[in-house]
Motif scaffolding. Structure first.
Motif, PDB file in Angstrom:
ATOM      1  N   THR A 166       0.819  -1.213   0.000  1.00 48.42           N
ATOM      2  CA  THR A 166       0.000   0.000   0.000  1.00 48.42           C
ATOM      3  C   THR A 166       0.849   1.259   0.000  1.00 48.42           C
ATOM      4  N   VAL A 167       1.952   1.251   0.752  1.00 47.09           N
ATOM      5  CA  VAL A 167       2.798   2.445   0.853  1.00 47.09           C
ATOM      6  C   VAL A 167       3.392   2.840  -0.504  1.00 47.09           C
ATOM      7  N   PRO A 168       4.085   1.916  -1.225  1.00 47.95           N
ATOM      8  CA  PRO A 168       4.588   2.333  -2.551  1.00 47.95           C
ATOM      9  C   PRO A 168       3.480   2.670  -3.535  1.00 47.95           C
ATOM     10  N   CYS A 169       2.346   1.998  -3.402  1.00 47.58           N
ATOM     11  CA  CYS A 169       1.220   2.298  -4.282  1.00 47.58           C
ATOM     12  C   CYS A 169       0.741   3.734  -4.060  1.00 47.58           C
ATOM     13  N   CYS A 170       0.616   4.143  -2.815  1.00 48.84           N
ATOM     14  CA  CYS A 170       0.173   5.511  -2.516  1.00 48.84           C
ATOM     15  C   CYS A 170       1.208   6.537  -2.978  1.00 48.84           C
ATOM     16  N   VAL A 171       2.494   6.198  -2.826  1.00 46.63           N
ATOM     17  CA  VAL A 171       3.554   7.117  -3.276  1.00 46.63           C
ATOM     18  C   VAL A 171       3.464   7.337  -4.780  1.00 46.63           C
ATOM     19  N   PHE A 172       3.323   6.247  -5.534  1.00 44.65           N
ATOM     20  CA  PHE A 172       3.267   6.380  -6.989  1.00 44.65           C
ATOM     21  C   PHE A 172       1.948   6.983  -7.450  1.00 44.65           C
ATOM     22  N   LEU A 173       0.871   6.760  -6.700  1.00 40.08           N
ATOM     23  CA  LEU A 173      -0.386   7.434  -7.036  1.00 40.08           C
ATOM     24  C   LEU A 173      -0.235   8.941  -6.892  1.00 40.08           C
ATOM     25  N   PHE A 174       0.490   9.362  -5.869  1.00 38.91           N
ATOM     26  CA  PHE A 174       0.743  10.790  -5.682  1.00 38.91           C
ATOM     27  C   PHE A 174       1.612  11.342  -6.809  1.00 38.91           C
ATOM     28  N   ILE A 175       2.669  10.606  -7.177  1.00 37.08           N
ATOM     29  CA  ILE A 175       3.559  11.067  -8.250  1.00 37.08           C
ATOM     30  C   ILE A 175       2.812  11.090  -9.584  1.00 37.08           C
ATOM     31  N   ASN A 176       2.065  10.036  -9.864  1.00 37.95           N
ATOM     32  CA  ASN A 176       1.293   9.997 -11.104  1.00 37.95           C
ATOM     33  C   ASN A 176       0.259  11.116 -11.163  1.00 37.95           C
ATOM     34  N   GLY A 177      -0.409  11.344 -10.022  1.00 32.34           N
ATOM     35  CA  GLY A 177      -1.388  12.433  -9.982  1.00 32.34           C
ATOM     36  C   GLY A 177      -0.733  13.794 -10.208  1.00 32.34           C
ATOM     37  N   THR A 178       0.462  13.983  -9.644  1.00 30.61           N
ATOM     38  CA  THR A 178       1.190  15.233  -9.862  1.00 30.61           C
ATOM     39  C   THR A 178       1.582  15.388 -11.321  1.00 30.61           C
ATOM     40  N   LEU A 179       2.016  14.290 -11.951  1.00 32.59           N
ATOM     41  CA  LEU A 179       2.385  14.350 -13.361  1.00 32.59           C
ATOM     42  C   LEU A 179       1.164  14.619 -14.241  1.00 32.59           C
ATOM     43  N   LEU A 180       0.018  14.040 -13.883  1.00 34.16           N
ATOM     44  CA  LEU A 180      -1.208  14.330 -14.629  1.00 34.16           C
ATOM     45  C   LEU A 180      -1.563  15.811 -14.534  1.00 34.16           C
ATOM     46  N   PHE A 181      -1.415  16.376 -13.344  1.00 33.41           N
ATOM     47  CA  PHE A 181      -1.670  17.808 -13.179  1.00 33.41           C
ATOM     48  C   PHE A 181      -0.662  18.630 -13.965  1.00 33.41           C
ATOM     49  N   THR A 182       0.602  18.174 -13.988  1.00 31.59           N
ATOM     50  CA  THR A 182       1.647  18.882 -14.719  1.00 31.59           C
ATOM     51  C   THR A 182       1.355  18.923 -16.209  1.00 31.59           C
ATOM     52  N   LEU A 183       0.842  17.815 -16.741  1.00 32.32           N
ATOM     53  CA  LEU A 183       0.547  17.748 -18.174  1.00 32.32           C
ATOM     54  C   LEU A 183      -0.630  18.615 -18.575  1.00 32.32           C
ATOM     55  N   ARG A 184      -1.351  19.162 -17.618  1.00 33.16           N
ATOM     56  CA  ARG A 184      -2.445  20.093 -17.910  1.00 33.16           C
ATOM     57  C   ARG A 184      -2.135  21.501 -17.408  1.00 33.16           C
ATOM     58  N   SER A 185      -0.908  21.718 -16.963  1.00 36.15           N
ATOM     59  CA  SER A 185      -0.572  23.014 -16.369  1.00 36.15           C
ATOM     60  C   SER A 185      -0.033  24.013 -17.375  1.00 36.15           C
ATOM     61  N   LYS A 186       0.451  23.550 -18.540  1.00 37.21           N
ATOM     62  CA  LYS A 186       1.029  24.453 -19.537  1.00 37.21           C
ATOM     63  C   LYS A 186       0.481  24.125 -20.917  1.00 37.21           C
ATOM     64  N   PRO A 187       0.285  25.158 -21.757  1.00 40.76           N
ATOM     65  CA  PRO A 187      -0.257  24.915 -23.109  1.00 40.76           C
ATOM     66  C   PRO A 187       0.616  24.020 -23.964  1.00 40.76           C
ATOM     67  N   VAL A 188       1.946  24.044 -23.760  1.00 41.33           N
ATOM     68  CA  VAL A 188       2.825  23.246 -24.600  1.00 41.33           C
ATOM     69  C   VAL A 188       2.542  21.758 -24.445  1.00 41.33           C
ATOM     70  N   PHE A 189       2.128  21.347 -23.270  1.00 39.76           N
ATOM     71  CA  PHE A 189       1.811  19.937 -23.043  1.00 39.76           C
ATOM     72  C   PHE A 189       0.452  19.562 -23.634  1.00 39.76           C
ATOM     73  N   CYS A 190      -0.475  20.501 -23.624  1.00 42.53           N
ATOM     74  CA  CYS A 190      -1.814  20.227 -24.167  1.00 42.53           C
ATOM     75  C   CYS A 190      -1.848  20.301 -25.687  1.00 42.53           C
ATOM     76  N   GLU A 191      -0.861  20.958 -26.287  1.00 43.12           N
ATOM     77  CA  GLU A 191      -0.860  21.166 -27.733  1.00 43.12           C
ATOM     78  C   GLU A 191       0.188  20.323 -28.449  1.00 43.12           C
ATOM     79  N   THR A 192       0.789  19.373 -27.743  1.00 41.09           N
ATOM     80  CA  THR A 192       1.776  18.472 -28.336  1.00 41.09           C
ATOM     81  C   THR A 192       1.240  17.050 -28.274  1.00 41.09           C
ATOM     82  N   ALA A 193       1.216  16.382 -29.426  1.00 46.44           N
ATOM     83  CA  ALA A 193       0.610  15.049 -29.503  1.00 46.44           C
ATOM     84  C   ALA A 193       1.285  14.057 -28.573  1.00 46.44           C
ATOM     85  N   ARG A 194       2.607  14.157 -28.436  1.00 45.63           N
ATOM     86  CA  ARG A 194       3.337  13.206 -27.594  1.00 45.63           C
ATOM     87  C   ARG A 194       2.887  13.292 -26.144  1.00 45.63           C
ATOM     88  N   TYR A 195       2.663  14.504 -25.647  1.00 49.00           N
ATOM     89  CA  TYR A 195       2.232  14.670 -24.266  1.00 49.00           C
ATOM     90  C   TYR A 195       0.751  14.318 -24.086  1.00 49.00           C
TER      91      TYR A 195
END
Length: 328
Positions: free
Chosen positions: A40-69
């Motif tokens: 459970t502990v590593p799962c929660c850690v990676f859920l937090f990191i993944n959630g942060t990365l998901l938020f990061t990918l919606r935080s700047k237009p360059v990520f929303c306007e690039t097909a790779r991201y």
């Protein structure tokens, strides 16, 4: 006296056997709690990191306007949901909670819907890297955000049709003849393969998806290798794309192996005791279920030069604020 001695001997023997059984159950319970925490502990850690990365990918237009991201967001979203779903199913099984067939069916179908997204998205990401290296001048015209959105919609539609097919096959089972809808076994995908047709369809669909994805990623890797030897190709870009495709192959292999997780545990449970089985189950769960769902963060979040500073900023914003006290 002989009868009394015999009775006392049986009583002490039963008491000793009971103590041994209680001791084994207590040891099993302690091991179960310990391994549940370890998963459970590593799962929660990676859920937090993944959630942060998901938020990061919606935080700047360059990520929303690039097909790779955009593709990365879809892959990461599917991995994050599947990671949370897998941990929920693991805790339900660890707590020995038996669900009803409708509840188990809903949870299993949701997992089945998400599990197909990852290999198909990996396939599209490999094609995108192949086009970027082998056809750099046409990449912007072929891999557009609009085309990427259409491809993602087709992937989700394809996965949804698979789930609907499984539901129709499941409804053919005569549930009305059952005394109760309460399951006698723990909830799992294998528990819902109630007829040979469902089992055959599940295996055929899984094999076809992973074979298609594996062939696509392998062909993309070979194409990048061939293009890397060309004088007109950027060697550094080709080398980076080749390493990314190798990591995609590793991720795809681990994801394929995770589909055999429950079947492997059932085979091991026939020859091992419960305590050893719990240890092996926790080990397999961390390295076969959790790890493949976290590789996207490691592959892109830490290797991508554009994404990494923004991700680190959101993960360690207090350090950033200390470095730049005037920044809001």
């Amino acid at each position: 006296f002989t009868i009394c001695f015999s009775y006392l001997s049986k009583m002490f023997a039963n008491q000793s056997q009971t103590n041994i059984t209680v001791g084994k159950e207590l040891q099993s319970l302690v091991s179960l709690v310990l391994f549940s925490l370890l998963s459970t502990v590593p799962c929660c850690v990676f859920l937090f990191i993944n959630g942060t990365l998901l938020f990061t990918l919606r935080s700047k237009p360059v990520f929303c306007e690039t097909a790779r991201y955009v593709l990365l967001y879809n892959l990461l979203f599917a991995d994050t949901v599947l990671l949370a779903h897998s941990q929920l199913m693991y805790l339900i099984a660890a707590c020995r909670i038996r669900l009803t067939y409708p509840v188990c069916g809903f949870l299993s179908m949701m997992g089945g819907l998400i599990s197909v997204i990852s290999p198909l998205t990996l396939m599209m990401m490999s094609v995108e890297r192949y086009v970027a290296v082998c056809y750099p001048l046409r990449h912007a015209a072929i891999i557009t955000v609009r085309n990427t959105g259409v491809a993602i919609l087709l992937v989700w539609t394809f996965s949804s049709l698979n789930v609907l097919t499984q539901v129709f096959l499941l409804l053919e089972f005569p549930f009305a003849e059952l005394e109760s809808l309460q399951m006698e076994d723990f909830c799992g995908k294998e528990s819902l393969l109630l007829n040979p047709v469902s089992d055959l369809y599940e295996k055929a669909f899984t094999y076809s998806v992973f074979i298609s994805a594996g062939v696509t990623v392998t062909c993309s890797y070979i194409g990048v290798m061939v293009a890397a030897r060309s004088a007109s190709t950027d060697r550094a870009s080709a080398q980076k794309a080749r390493n990314t495709l190798l990591l995609h192959l590793l991720q795809l292999g681990l994801t394929l192996f995770s589909t055999m997780h429950n079947s492997l545990l059932l085979a091991i449970s026939m020859i091992l005791d419960r305590i050893t089985l719990i240890s092996i189950q926790c080990f397999l769960y961390i390295f076969v279920i959790i790890l493949p769902r976290c590789l996207s963060t490691l592959i892109y979040g830490l290797r991508d030069q554009t994404l990494r500073p923004v991700l680190l900023y959101h993960l360690c914003c207090h350090l950033k604020l200390k470095t730049f006290p005037g920044q809001v």
